[in-house]
Design a protein around this motif. Structure first.
Motif, PDB file in Angstrom:
ATOM      1  N   ALA A 277       6.256  -0.773  13.216  1.00  0.00           N
ATOM      2  CA  ALA A 277       6.852  -1.816  13.496  1.00  0.00           C
ATOM      3  C   ALA A 277       8.158  -1.679  14.427  1.00  0.00           C
ATOM      4  N   PRO A 278       8.444  -2.545  15.078  1.00  0.00           N
ATOM      5  CA  PRO A 278       9.645  -2.536  15.899  1.00  0.00           C
ATOM      6  C   PRO A 278      10.888  -2.493  14.857  1.00  0.00           C
ATOM      7  N   ARG A 279      11.897  -1.446  15.221  1.00  0.00           N
ATOM      8  CA  ARG A 279      13.064  -1.195  14.544  1.00  0.00           C
ATOM      9  C   ARG A 279      13.921  -2.346  13.724  1.00  0.00           C
ATOM     10  N   GLY A 280      14.164  -3.501  14.607  1.00  0.00           N
ATOM     11  CA  GLY A 280      14.778  -4.511  13.949  1.00  0.00           C
ATOM     12  C   GLY A 280      13.993  -5.337  13.232  1.00  0.00           C
ATOM     13  N   SER A 281      12.736  -5.372  12.925  1.00  0.00           N
ATOM     14  CA  SER A 281      11.894  -6.127  12.524  1.00  0.00           C
ATOM     15  C   SER A 281      11.984  -6.396  10.883  1.00  0.00           C
ATOM     16  N   ILE A 282      12.365  -5.053  10.161  1.00  0.00           N
ATOM     17  CA  ILE A 282      12.322  -5.123   8.943  1.00  0.00           C
ATOM     18  C   ILE A 282      13.199  -5.983   8.283  1.00  0.00           C
ATOM     19  N   TYR A 283      14.645  -6.214   8.793  1.00  0.00           N
ATOM     20  CA  TYR A 283      15.357  -7.284   8.129  1.00  0.00           C
ATOM     21  C   TYR A 283      15.062  -8.863   8.723  1.00  0.00           C
ATOM     22  N   HIS A 284      14.401  -8.877   9.799  1.00  0.00           N
ATOM     23  CA  HIS A 284      13.926 -10.147  10.246  1.00  0.00           C
ATOM     24  C   HIS A 284      12.802 -10.514   9.005  1.00  0.00           C
ATOM     25  N   HIS A 285      12.058  -9.666   8.803  1.00  0.00           N
ATOM     26  CA  HIS A 285      10.810 -10.212   7.905  1.00  0.00           C
ATOM     27  C   HIS A 285      11.059 -10.271   6.476  1.00  0.00           C
ATOM     28  N   PHE A 286      12.348  -9.329   6.142  1.00  0.00           N
ATOM     29  CA  PHE A 286      12.455  -9.161   4.810  1.00  0.00           C
ATOM     30  C   PHE A 286      14.222  -9.252   4.617  1.00  0.00           C
ATOM     31  N   PRO A 287      14.582 -10.509   4.615  1.00  0.00           N
ATOM     32  CA  PRO A 287      16.194 -10.634   4.577  1.00  0.00           C
ATOM     33  C   PRO A 287      16.465 -10.511   3.270  1.00  0.00           C
ATOM     34  N   GLY A 288      15.702 -10.292   2.081  1.00  0.00           N
ATOM     35  CA  GLY A 288      15.956  -9.877   0.572  1.00  0.00           C
ATOM     36  C   GLY A 288      16.030  -8.217   0.641  1.00  0.00           C
ATOM     37  N   GLY A 289      15.829  -7.593   1.666  1.00  0.00           N
ATOM     38  CA  GLY A 289      15.933  -6.157   1.663  1.00  0.00           C
ATOM     39  C   GLY A 289      14.869  -5.470   1.082  1.00  0.00           C
ATOM     40  N   LYS A 290      14.950  -4.324   0.547  1.00  0.00           N
ATOM     41  CA  LYS A 290      13.951  -3.512   0.107  1.00  0.00           C
ATOM     42  C   LYS A 290      13.275  -4.158  -1.221  1.00  0.00           C
TER      43      LYS A 290
ATOM     44  N   GLN B 215      12.710  -7.415  -1.727  1.00  0.00           N
ATOM     45  CA  GLN B 215      11.589  -8.303  -1.397  1.00  0.00           C
ATOM     46  C   GLN B 215      10.546  -7.747  -0.524  1.00  0.00           C
ATOM     47  N   LEU B 216      10.734  -6.569   0.088  1.00  0.00           N
ATOM     48  CA  LEU B 216       9.580  -5.727   0.595  1.00  0.00           C
ATOM     49  C   LEU B 216       8.682  -5.152  -0.388  1.00  0.00           C
ATOM     50  N   ALA B 217       9.421  -4.550  -1.470  1.00  0.00           N
ATOM     51  CA  ALA B 217       8.678  -3.887  -2.560  1.00  0.00           C
ATOM     52  C   ALA B 217       8.099  -4.930  -3.573  1.00  0.00           C
ATOM     53  N   GLU B 218       8.591  -5.969  -3.610  1.00  0.00           N
ATOM     54  CA  GLU B 218       7.911  -7.232  -4.364  1.00  0.00           C
ATOM     55  C   GLU B 218       6.478  -7.704  -3.477  1.00  0.00           C
ATOM     56  N   GLU B 219       6.545  -7.600  -2.263  1.00  0.00           N
ATOM     57  CA  GLU B 219       5.304  -7.989  -1.526  1.00  0.00           C
ATOM     58  C   GLU B 219       4.466  -6.728  -1.618  1.00  0.00           C
ATOM     59  N   ALA B 220       4.856  -5.717  -1.393  1.00  0.00           N
ATOM     60  CA  ALA B 220       4.085  -4.605  -1.553  1.00  0.00           C
ATOM     61  C   ALA B 220       2.983  -4.336  -2.882  1.00  0.00           C
ATOM     62  N   VAL B 221       3.826  -4.568  -3.723  1.00  0.00           N
ATOM     63  CA  VAL B 221       3.178  -4.684  -5.142  1.00  0.00           C
ATOM     64  C   VAL B 221       2.137  -5.901  -5.231  1.00  0.00           C
ATOM     65  N   ARG B 222       2.481  -6.936  -4.686  1.00  0.00           N
ATOM     66  CA  ARG B 222       1.541  -8.011  -4.671  1.00  0.00           C
ATOM     67  C   ARG B 222       0.267  -7.640  -3.838  1.00  0.00           C
ATOM     68  N   TYR B 223       0.578  -7.129  -2.682  1.00  0.00           N
ATOM     69  CA  TYR B 223      -0.624  -6.627  -1.769  1.00  0.00           C
ATOM     70  C   TYR B 223      -1.456  -5.612  -2.408  1.00  0.00           C
ATOM     71  N   ALA B 224      -0.754  -4.769  -3.202  1.00  0.00           N
ATOM     72  CA  ALA B 224      -1.635  -3.422  -3.648  1.00  0.00           C
ATOM     73  C   ALA B 224      -2.365  -4.288  -4.942  1.00  0.00           C
ATOM     74  N   GLY B 225      -1.633  -5.264  -5.667  1.00  0.00           N
ATOM     75  CA  GLY B 225      -2.320  -5.527  -6.611  1.00  0.00           C
ATOM     76  C   GLY B 225      -3.732  -6.655  -6.252  1.00  0.00           C
ATOM     77  N   GLU B 226      -3.381  -7.208  -5.199  1.00  0.00           N
ATOM     78  CA  GLU B 226      -4.700  -8.068  -4.670  1.00  0.00           C
ATOM     79  C   GLU B 226      -5.733  -7.245  -4.122  1.00  0.00           C
ATOM     80  N   PHE B 227      -5.257  -6.211  -3.520  1.00  0.00           N
ATOM     81  CA  PHE B 227      -6.229  -5.319  -2.813  1.00  0.00           C
ATOM     82  C   PHE B 227      -7.170  -4.630  -3.934  1.00  0.00           C
ATOM     83  N   LEU B 228      -6.399  -4.023  -5.010  1.00  0.00           N
ATOM     84  CA  LEU B 228      -7.487  -3.526  -6.059  1.00  0.00           C
ATOM     85  C   LEU B 228      -8.349  -4.418  -6.818  1.00  0.00           C
ATOM     86  N   ASN B 229      -7.496  -5.794  -6.803  1.00  0.00           N
ATOM     87  CA  ASN B 229      -8.306  -6.809  -7.601  1.00  0.00           C
ATOM     88  C   ASN B 229      -9.553  -7.076  -7.018  1.00  0.00           C
ATOM     89  N   ALA B 230      -9.556  -7.328  -5.594  1.00  0.00           N
ATOM     90  CA  ALA B 230     -10.589  -7.825  -4.787  1.00  0.00           C
ATOM     91  C   ALA B 230     -11.755  -6.795  -4.919  1.00  0.00           C
TER      92      ALA B 230
END
Length: 192
Positions: free
Chosen positions: A36-49, A51-66
């Motif tokens: 991803a482009p360097r500056g995009s992380i703070y653009h997409h995740f203003p809540g920082g790490k 927020q990113l971790a929370e979304e990653a946990v949700r993604y992993a949870g849904e992936f396995l649940n499928a």
């Protein structure tokens, strides 16, 4: 800086948490892994790490649940166990036993200053259990027993995954799966 970049970062974070844990994964690692482009992380995740971790946990949870959902639709209780374990087996072998569950990785490192991480992990575990309960109940396991078995399946498989990483072999997972499948088969023949 579109949605695709955001999704790649979430998937990369989940992937990296599996091997490095929450604390061992930085934004720079996620940017490098995702491309991803360097500056995009703070653009997409203003809540920082967090927020990113929370979304990653949700993604992993849904992936396995499928995967669990697809397996339980067949109505065979033992296939639900196989489905839950198949992904772990692949992750362990492909990573040479370096990777585990990203949900567990974030859970064990959750801090009081980020309760939303523990809440996201609990929601993922609950979802897996609910899907397993539905599958077990549909295959004839009484509801109360299905709930207990689902909790046991999630707990035992997560624990076996940790043992496999420590021992660098699949023996613990194979043994746990054999017992869980016997238990689920036997439970389908019990009276409510």
């Amino acid at each position: 800086m579109g949605t695709d970049s955001r999704e790649r970062m979430v998937r990369s974070a989940a992937y990296l948490f599996r091997e490095r844990g929450y604390s061992g994964t930085g934004f720079r690692d996620v940017i490098t892994h995702s491309g991803a482009p360097r500056g995009s992380i703070y653009h997409h995740f203003p809540g920082g790490k967090v927020q990113l971790a929370e979304e990653a946990v949700r993604y992993a949870g849904e992936f396995l649940n499928a995967g669990i959902q697809a397996a339980v639709e067949g109505g065979d209780a033992a296939s639900a166990v196989d489905a839950f374990v198949a992904w772990w087996r692949q992750v362990l072998v492909k990573s040479d036993f370096r990777a585990g569950c990203p949900v567990v990785a974030v859970t064990v490192e959750s801090h009081e200053d980020a309760p939303q991480l523990a809440a996201a992990a609990a929601a993922a575990f609950d979802r897996w259990q609910d899907t397993l309960v539905t599958g077990l109940a549909n295959s004839g396991v009484p509801d109360a027993r299905a709930a207990r078995l689902a909790t046991l399946i999630v707990s035992a498989v997560e624990g076996a995954t940790i043992l496999c990483r420590a021992h660098r072999d699949l023996r613990a997972l194979d043994e746990v799966v054999a017992e869980l499948k016997e238990m689920t088969r036997a439970a389908t023949f019990q009276d409510a």
